[in-house]
Design a protein around this motif. Sequence first.
Motif, PDB file in Angstrom:
ATOM      1  N   MET A  33      24.453 -41.348  61.524  1.00 58.92           N
ATOM      2  CA  MET A  33      25.150 -41.100  60.017  1.00 58.92           C
ATOM      3  C   MET A  33      25.956 -40.236  60.105  1.00 58.92           C
ATOM      4  N   TYR A  34      27.129 -40.270  58.842  1.00 60.95           N
ATOM      5  CA  TYR A  34      27.672 -39.336  58.725  1.00 60.95           C
ATOM      6  C   TYR A  34      27.695 -39.257  56.642  1.00 60.95           C
ATOM      7  N   VAL A  35      27.841 -38.509  56.351  1.00 57.71           N
ATOM      8  CA  VAL A  35      27.600 -37.899  54.874  1.00 57.71           C
ATOM      9  C   VAL A  35      28.452 -36.815  54.614  1.00 57.71           C
ATOM     10  N   CYS A  36      29.800 -37.374  53.880  1.00 60.39           N
ATOM     11  CA  CYS A  36      30.422 -36.628  53.660  1.00 60.39           C
ATOM     12  C   CYS A  36      29.766 -35.266  52.075  1.00 60.39           C
ATOM     13  N   GLY A  37      29.856 -33.835  52.340  1.00 56.04           N
ATOM     14  CA  GLY A  37      29.137 -32.893  51.915  1.00 56.04           C
ATOM     15  C   GLY A  37      29.496 -32.150  51.256  1.00 56.04           C
ATOM     16  N   GLU A 215      38.337 -32.024  58.329  1.00 50.19           N
ATOM     17  CA  GLU A 215      37.296 -31.636  58.918  1.00 50.19           C
ATOM     18  C   GLU A 215      36.090 -32.791  59.049  1.00 50.19           C
ATOM     19  N   CYS A 216      36.107 -33.662  58.931  1.00 50.59           N
ATOM     20  CA  CYS A 216      35.787 -35.122  58.532  1.00 50.59           C
ATOM     21  C   CYS A 216      35.634 -35.754  60.245  1.00 50.59           C
ATOM     22  N   SER A 217      37.075 -36.243  60.302  1.00 53.81           N
ATOM     23  CA  SER A 217      37.182 -36.027  61.674  1.00 53.81           C
ATOM     24  C   SER A 217      36.500 -35.675  62.777  1.00 53.81           C
ATOM     25  N   PRO A 240      41.069 -40.356  47.954  1.00 55.95           N
ATOM     26  CA  PRO A 240      42.600 -40.621  49.548  1.00 55.95           C
ATOM     27  C   PRO A 240      41.436 -40.318  50.853  1.00 55.95           C
ATOM     28  N   HIS A 241      40.455 -39.391  50.699  1.00 57.64           N
ATOM     29  CA  HIS A 241      39.370 -38.977  50.989  1.00 57.64           C
ATOM     30  C   HIS A 241      38.872 -39.682  52.826  1.00 57.64           C
ATOM     31  N   HIS A 242      38.659 -40.797  52.205  1.00 55.68           N
ATOM     32  CA  HIS A 242      38.372 -41.624  53.358  1.00 55.68           C
ATOM     33  C   HIS A 242      39.052 -42.675  54.331  1.00 55.68           C
ATOM     34  N   GLU A 243      40.194 -43.094  53.327  1.00 57.28           N
ATOM     35  CA  GLU A 243      41.533 -44.494  53.542  1.00 57.28           C
ATOM     36  C   GLU A 243      42.625 -42.330  54.833  1.00 57.28           C
ATOM     37  N   ASN A 244      42.346 -41.252  54.272  1.00 58.13           N
ATOM     38  CA  ASN A 244      42.960 -40.236  55.178  1.00 58.13           C
ATOM     39  C   ASN A 244      41.665 -40.163  56.682  1.00 58.13           C
ATOM     40  N   GLU A 245      40.240 -39.783  56.413  1.00 62.63           N
ATOM     41  CA  GLU A 245      40.018 -39.843  57.685  1.00 62.63           C
ATOM     42  C   GLU A 245      40.155 -41.006  58.749  1.00 62.63           C
ATOM     43  N   ILE A 246      39.720 -42.204  58.514  1.00 65.58           N
ATOM     44  CA  ILE A 246      40.668 -43.351  59.263  1.00 65.58           C
ATOM     45  C   ILE A 246      41.589 -43.190  59.478  1.00 65.58           C
TER      46      ILE A 246
HETATM   47 ZN   LIG Z   1      34.230 -36.721  54.515  1.00 66.62          ZN
END
Ligand SMILES: [Zn+2]
Length: 500
Positions: A33-37, A215-217, A240-246
């Motif tokens: 599990m990953y959570v954006c901190g 960073e999250c990717s 946009p953050h999670h769209e961009n991670e994907i």
């Molecule tokens: Zn993130």
Amino acid sequence: MLQPFKVTPFRLYDSMRRAKVAFEPLVPGKVGMYVCGPTTYAPAHIGHAYSAIAFDTVRRALTFLGWDVTYVRNVTDIDDKIIKRANETGQDPLAMSAHFAAEYNRDMARFNVMAPSVEPKVTTHIQQIIELVARLVANGHAYAVGGDVFYEVRKFPPYGKLSGQTIDQLEDGARVEVDTRKKDPVDFALWKSAKPGEPSWDSPWGKGRPGWHIECSAMTVTHLGVTFDLHAGGKDLIFPHHENEIAQSQGADGTGTFARYWLHNGFLNFAGEKMSKSLGNVFNCDQIAEAVGGEALRFFCVSHHYRSPVDFDVQVVDNTPRFFSLEAADRSLAGFYTTLQRIDQFGAELTPGPVVPEAEKLVPDAKEALAEDFNAPGVVAAMHGAAKLANKLLDEGKGIDKQVRRRTLARLGKELREVGQAIGVLTQEPATYLHERRERLVKAKKIDVAQVQAKLDERKAARAAKDFTRADAIRGELAQLGVEVLDTPAGTDWRIADSD
Ligand SMILES: [Zn+2]
């Protein structure tokens, strides 16, 4: 089929599929599990705590259901906001972000948020970030202009799937940002060239630093692999953050990789308004913990479903914010701790044999609730039922076998703690919690403890002299002060009488 791991299957609401679905693990018995901190540039506030508690509850619930959880939560320790704040206050950006990261963890611990299994930081993952950006440039998903690197959104057709938008819609809605270096207004920065005085690292594109999203990717692939189970974060991060991670991760590794399920938590509202500095409702964790104690906020949060928007009642009384929602949660929590204390004082032991059948429901009910999209309020309801039964058994033992009564109370005491642990409450010794609560209420209600003690001594003397009329009168005088006298098997104690 033989189950190699003793786990309870569960369902969850997946934001990508927009439906409740049964969870299928990548590896039997395990959840990655990953959570954006947090981005650490200021003290943590109630909004941070709310999100951290939501996903810590998911993690605890999974553990309670028997899953082996690897929980990764990052720290953004270099970013535009950090540099801006450091420049404004004349601090070193990295020292400042390290300070607030430590403070964040100290604050979250007050709300029984456990330390992550891994807590990656941007500044210790620069190499992984650079390698990922280089791959995206090499395979044509990104382009370098001067010292900057941008992601070319049109090269990733599924972009917008999570937030339910098309690239054309996004382009229409894109803020008017004149950056002539970009091929398209929706493109976003993966790497930013260094400006004078900013922290920077060497890269194939010159000195610079990562954009926020990359960073999250880089961290998910480093700590959980190319494909992993759950990705969580606040609703505000979907776009946009999670769209961009994907886009980054699947751009690098192919569609079908990256997170397999997405969890997003609801917003905390203040009298129907969102939290904002201009409305004056951004409360720091310090303020909350001092006013009502950290566990009251935890209890308040888990009494609501993590996906529901929650209304938070706070009003300014005599220039001081009164957290009415949390005061109510604190009273409820104190009720549980008082029950546990009474059970402990009753001194029953858990021996083999039958219990009152109703007492057998708590753990299965809690599991059932958590296995259905982490329904923590369902657990709280089951705990209320168990506490009610315990108090009934404590108050009288008529018509019940003495051993069954004792055994049932012992079991309820043990299982209330275990189930509490599954949602992050009832983790303290009852005496510790109740004592600290009394101290807080004494302070808030400006009660003179020396005066209370003098009256208790006087009452003790009156009782010793068998002057019960006087002893009762003193009890009444203490009640006038808002103090309730408790004559327990362990001696006389007192507490602050509850008032709404
Ligand atoms: Zn993130």
